[in-house]
Design a protein around this motif. Structure first.
Motif, PDB file in Angstrom:
ATOM      1  N   PRO A  16       0.798  -1.371   0.059  1.00 11.30           N
ATOM      2  CA  PRO A  16      -0.089  -0.039  -0.071  1.00 11.30           C
ATOM      3  C   PRO A  16       0.679   1.371  -0.074  1.00 11.30           C
ATOM      4  CG  PRO A  16      -0.803  -1.721   1.519  1.00 11.30           C
ATOM      5  CD  PRO A  16       0.334  -2.057   1.128  1.00 11.30           C
ATOM      6  N   PHE A  17       2.036   1.242   0.854  1.00  9.34           N
ATOM      7  CA  PHE A  17       2.836   2.417   0.756  1.00  9.34           C
ATOM      8  C   PHE A  17       3.250   2.690  -0.571  1.00  9.34           C
ATOM      9  CE2 PHE A  17       2.981   0.891   5.024  1.00  9.34           C
ATOM     10  CZ  PHE A  17       2.806   1.876   5.816  1.00  9.34           C
ATOM     11  N   PHE A  18       3.988   1.632  -1.379  1.00 16.23           N
ATOM     12  CA  PHE A  18       4.280   2.103  -2.754  1.00 16.23           C
ATOM     13  C   PHE A  18       3.265   2.102  -3.877  1.00 16.23           C
ATOM     14  CE2 PHE A  18       7.909  -0.100  -1.021  1.00 16.23           C
ATOM     15  CZ  PHE A  18       9.157   0.629  -1.293  1.00 16.23           C
ATOM     16  N   LEU A  19       2.135   1.846  -3.543  1.00 13.93           N
ATOM     17  CA  LEU A  19       0.531   1.974  -4.190  1.00 13.93           C
ATOM     18  C   LEU A  19       0.669   3.336  -4.339  1.00 13.93           C
ATOM     19  CD1 LEU A  19      -1.622  -0.871  -3.851  1.00 13.93           C
ATOM     20  CD2 LEU A  19      -0.291  -0.440  -5.772  1.00 13.93           C
ATOM     21  N   LEU A  20       0.599   4.010  -3.068  1.00 11.14           N
ATOM     22  CA  LEU A  20       0.498   5.662  -2.953  1.00 11.14           C
ATOM     23  C   LEU A  20       1.421   6.080  -3.790  1.00 11.14           C
ATOM     24  CD1 LEU A  20      -0.516   6.118   0.750  1.00 11.14           C
ATOM     25  CD2 LEU A  20      -1.737   6.935  -1.099  1.00 11.14           C
ATOM     26  N   ILE A  21       2.727   5.978  -3.693  1.00 11.63           N
ATOM     27  CA  ILE A  21       3.927   6.543  -4.562  1.00 11.63           C
ATOM     28  C   ILE A  21       3.569   6.268  -5.822  1.00 11.63           C
ATOM     29  CG2 ILE A  21       6.075   6.084  -5.301  1.00 11.63           C
ATOM     30  CD1 ILE A  21       6.656   5.293  -2.450  1.00 11.63           C
ATOM     31  N   GLY A  22       2.889   5.243  -6.270  1.00 19.05           N
ATOM     32  CA  GLY A  22       2.722   5.076  -7.744  1.00 19.05           C
ATOM     33  C   GLY A  22       1.674   5.792  -8.063  1.00 19.05           C
ATOM     34  N   LEU A  23       0.475   6.235  -7.286  1.00 13.13           N
ATOM     35  CA  LEU A  23      -0.478   7.002  -7.638  1.00 13.13           C
ATOM     36  C   LEU A  23       0.014   8.334  -7.702  1.00 13.13           C
ATOM     37  CD1 LEU A  23      -3.695   7.223  -7.913  1.00 13.13           C
ATOM     38  CD2 LEU A  23      -3.895   7.678  -5.210  1.00 13.13           C
ATOM     39  N   GLY A  24       0.734   8.771  -7.066  1.00 14.41           N
ATOM     40  CA  GLY A  24       1.422  10.221  -7.185  1.00 14.41           C
ATOM     41  C   GLY A  24       2.177  10.329  -8.289  1.00 14.41           C
ATOM     42  N   TYR A  25       2.818   9.089  -8.813  1.00 14.64           N
ATOM     43  CA  TYR A  25       3.659   9.160 -10.316  1.00 14.64           C
ATOM     44  C   TYR A  25       2.770   9.311 -11.239  1.00 14.64           C
ATOM     45  CZ  TYR A  25       6.749   7.616 -13.856  1.00 14.64           C
ATOM     46  OH  TYR A  25       7.660   7.692 -14.872  1.00 14.64           O
ATOM     47  N   ILE A  26       1.567   8.465 -11.288  1.00 17.66           N
ATOM     48  CA  ILE A  26       0.726   8.478 -12.515  1.00 17.66           C
ATOM     49  C   ILE A  26      -0.028   9.607 -12.417  1.00 17.66           C
ATOM     50  CG2 ILE A  26      -1.453   7.386 -13.301  1.00 17.66           C
ATOM     51  CD1 ILE A  26      -0.300   4.747 -12.177  1.00 17.66           C
ATOM     52  N   SER A  27      -0.360  10.312 -11.423  1.00 20.11           N
ATOM     53  CA  SER A  27      -1.033  11.403 -11.390  1.00 20.11           C
ATOM     54  C   SER A  27      -0.143  12.804 -12.112  1.00 20.11           C
ATOM     55  CB  SER A  27      -1.616  12.026 -10.001  1.00 20.11           C
ATOM     56  OG  SER A  27      -2.512  10.969  -9.409  1.00 20.11           O
ATOM     57  N   ALA A  28       1.321  12.781 -11.642  1.00 17.22           N
ATOM     58  CA  ALA A  28       1.959  13.896 -12.161  1.00 17.22           C
ATOM     59  C   ALA A  28       2.366  13.347 -13.595  1.00 17.22           C
ATOM     60  CB  ALA A  28       3.339  13.709 -11.558  1.00 17.22           C
ATOM     61  N   ALA A  29       2.812  12.290 -13.830  1.00 18.83           N
ATOM     62  CA  ALA A  29       2.951  11.766 -15.344  1.00 18.83           C
ATOM     63  C   ALA A  29       1.795  12.160 -16.279  1.00 18.83           C
ATOM     64  CB  ALA A  29       3.374  10.467 -15.504  1.00 18.83           C
ATOM     65  N   THR A  30       0.736  12.140 -16.003  1.00 20.24           N
ATOM     66  CA  THR A  30      -0.366  12.221 -16.672  1.00 20.24           C
ATOM     67  C   THR A  30      -0.847  13.740 -16.823  1.00 20.24           C
ATOM     68  OG1 THR A  30      -2.057  11.661 -15.209  1.00 20.24           O
ATOM     69  CG2 THR A  30      -1.183   9.854 -16.661  1.00 20.24           C
ATOM     70  N   ARG A  31      -0.175  14.626 -16.070  1.00 19.54           N
ATOM     71  CA  ARG A  31      -0.472  15.938 -16.116  1.00 19.54           C
ATOM     72  C   ARG A  31      -1.755  16.224 -15.215  1.00 19.54           C
ATOM     73  NH1 ARG A  31       2.802  18.708 -19.915  1.00 19.54           N
ATOM     74  NH2 ARG A  31       4.426  17.430 -20.139  1.00 19.54           N
ATOM     75  N   PHE A  32      -2.563  15.117 -14.732  1.00 18.95           N
ATOM     76  CA  PHE A  32      -3.513  15.530 -13.754  1.00 18.95           C
ATOM     77  C   PHE A  32      -3.264  16.110 -12.585  1.00 18.95           C
ATOM     78  CE2 PHE A  32      -6.508  14.268 -10.492  1.00 18.95           C
ATOM     79  CZ  PHE A  32      -7.828  14.407 -11.090  1.00 18.95           C
ATOM     80  N   PHE A  33      -2.091  16.127 -12.108  1.00 14.71           N
ATOM     81  CA  PHE A  33      -1.473  16.740 -10.757  1.00 14.71           C
ATOM     82  C   PHE A  33      -0.320  17.506 -11.391  1.00 14.71           C
ATOM     83  CE2 PHE A  33       0.256  17.065  -6.690  1.00 14.71           C
ATOM     84  CZ  PHE A  33      -1.264  17.274  -5.889  1.00 14.71           C
ATOM     85  N   SER A  34      -0.365  18.678 -11.408  1.00 17.03           N
ATOM     86  CA  SER A  34       0.557  19.528 -12.034  1.00 17.03           C
ATOM     87  C   SER A  34       1.811  19.596 -11.249  1.00 17.03           C
ATOM     88  CB  SER A  34       0.012  21.069 -12.307  1.00 17.03           C
ATOM     89  OG  SER A  34      -0.114  21.704 -11.006  1.00 17.03           O
TER      90      SER A  34
END
Length: 306
Positions: free
Chosen positions: A10-28
Motif C-alpha cells: 500500500p505504501f508503494f501504491l500511494l507512491i505509484g498513484l502520485g507518479y501516475i497523477s503527475a506523469a499524466t499531468r492530472f497533478f501539475s
C-alpha cells in the motif's frame, strides 16, 4: 516474504498513484511542489514533534546507537567517495554520489512506513537515524562542495547553521526534545491538532514522492545502479554487521536501524545537487532507480528484521 510484501505494497501504491497523477499531468508540477511544501513544513513537522515530545530524552540520545549508525555509514560514504574520485569525478560530484549512497528517504518514507508497520516504538530509532543524516551528513556535503570550490571560509559555518535552523524537520525534533525535557503536559487541543495534522503526513508524503519521481530522468544508468546497490544493499548490510556483532545493540533497535538504512535515496539530495549545480541528473537517476528497486529490497530486509 509475501506477507511482508503485501504489508508494504500500500505504501508503494500511494507512491505509484502520485507518479501516475503527475506523469499524466492530472497533478501539475506546481501542485506537486505545493504538496511537498505542505508535508515538509506542516504535516511531517507535526508528526515529528508529536513523536519526540512524548519520548524520554534517553530514548533518542542513545550514544552506542548513534555511533554504530555513524560508523557504518562513514564506511559506505568513504567507499562511494573513493570510487567516484577513481572514475575521474570532482570532489563535489563525489560528495553528491556519497550522499546518494548513505542518505535514505527517512522523513517521507521511513517514518511513515516503519511506524505504520512496527508501531510508535519504532519512532525513536528512526528519529536518531534521521538526526545523524540531517546534522552530520547534511552539513558535510555542503562543506565539501563549498570547500572544493575554494570558498571554505568561516562564513560557511553560518551558512550550514542557518540551513539547519531553517530545516523544519530539525526544528520540530528539537522543539519536541525541549518539550520532553521540560516534562510539560500536552494540552488536549494542541495534542489533537498535532495528531490530525501529523496523520496527513503519511499519505501526502508518499503521494508527493511519486509525483516528484515523474519529473526525474535517467542519466548514466550504470552509475545509478551502482549508487542504488550501495544504498539498498551495502549500507543496510554494514549497518547490520555493526549493530549485531560490533556494538551488540538491543534486537529491536538493531532491526529498526537496519530497516531505516535500507530506504531508497532521499529526494532532498536532488535539491542540494540542483542548488549547487553538481550532477543533479545523476542524483535524479539514483533516486528514481533506488525507489523502484526498493520495492524488492525493502521486502527482503523487512522480512529478515521482522
Amino acid at each position: 516474504m509475501l506477507p511482508i510484501f503485501l504489508k508494504i505494497l500500500p505504501f508503494f501504491l500511494l507512491i505509484g498513484l502520485g507518479y501516475i497523477s503527475a506523469a499524466t499531468r492530472f497533478f501539475s508540477k506546481e501542485a506537486a511542489v505545493a504538496l511537498t511544501k505542505f508535508v515538509f513544513w506542516f504535516a511531517l513537522s507535526a508528526m515529528l514533534f508529536n513523536f519526540t515530545a512524548t519520548l524520554e530524552f534517553s530514548q533518542i540520545a542513545n550514544v552506542p546507537f548513534l555511533l554504530c549508525y555513524l560508523a557504518a555509514s562513514i564506511l559506505v560514504y568513504v567507499l562511494a567517495t573513493g570510487v567516484a574520485l577513481l572514475r575521474g569525478n570532482t570532489a563535489s560530484v563525489a560528495a553528491i554520489e556519497a550522499q546518494c549512497a548513505v542518505i535514505g528517504n527517512v522523513g517521507f518514507l521511513g517514518i511513515p512506513m516503519l511506524v505504520g508497520l512496527f508501531g510508535p516504538r519504532a519512532a525513536a530509532p528512526v528519529l536518531m537515524v534521521l538526526s545523524v543524516d540531517l546534522l552530520i551528513f547534511g552539513s558535510l556535503v555542503v562543506a565539501v562542495i563549498t570547500g572544493s570550490r575554494g570558498k571554505l571560509e568561516p562564513a560557511i559555518v553560518l551558512t550550514i547553521g542557518k540551513g539547519l535552523l531553517t530545516n523544519p524537520m530539525v526544528m520540530s525534533i528539537a522543539a519536541g526534545l525541549l518539550w520532553s525535557l521540560a516534562d510539560l503536559p500536552m494540552p488536549v487541543p494542541m495534542g489533537e491538532f498535532m495528531t490530525i495534522l501529523g496523520a496527513a503526513a503519511t499519505p501526502a508524503a508518499l503521494f508527493a514522492i511519486g509525483a516528484s519521481l515523474a519529473g526525474k530522468s535517467a542519466e548514466r544508468p550504470s552509475v545509478a545502479l551502482w549508487l542504488s546497490s550501495l544504498k539498498l544493499v551495502l549500507h543496510p548490510l554494514l549497518v547490520a554487521i555493526f549493530a549485531l556483532y560490533l556494538f551488540d545493540l538491543e534486537p529491536f533497535l538493531s532491526a529498526m536501524m537496519i530497516a531505516t538504512s535500507a530506504m531508497p535515496v532521499a529526494g532532498n539530495i536532488y535539491i542540494i545537487a540542483q542548488h549547487y549545480d553538481v550532477a543533479p541528473q545523476r542524483a535524479s537517476s539514483a533516486i528514481l532507480f533506488s525507489t523502484i528497486l526498493s520495492v524488492l529490497t525493502l521486502t527482503a530486509v523487512l522480512g529478515w528484521v521482522g
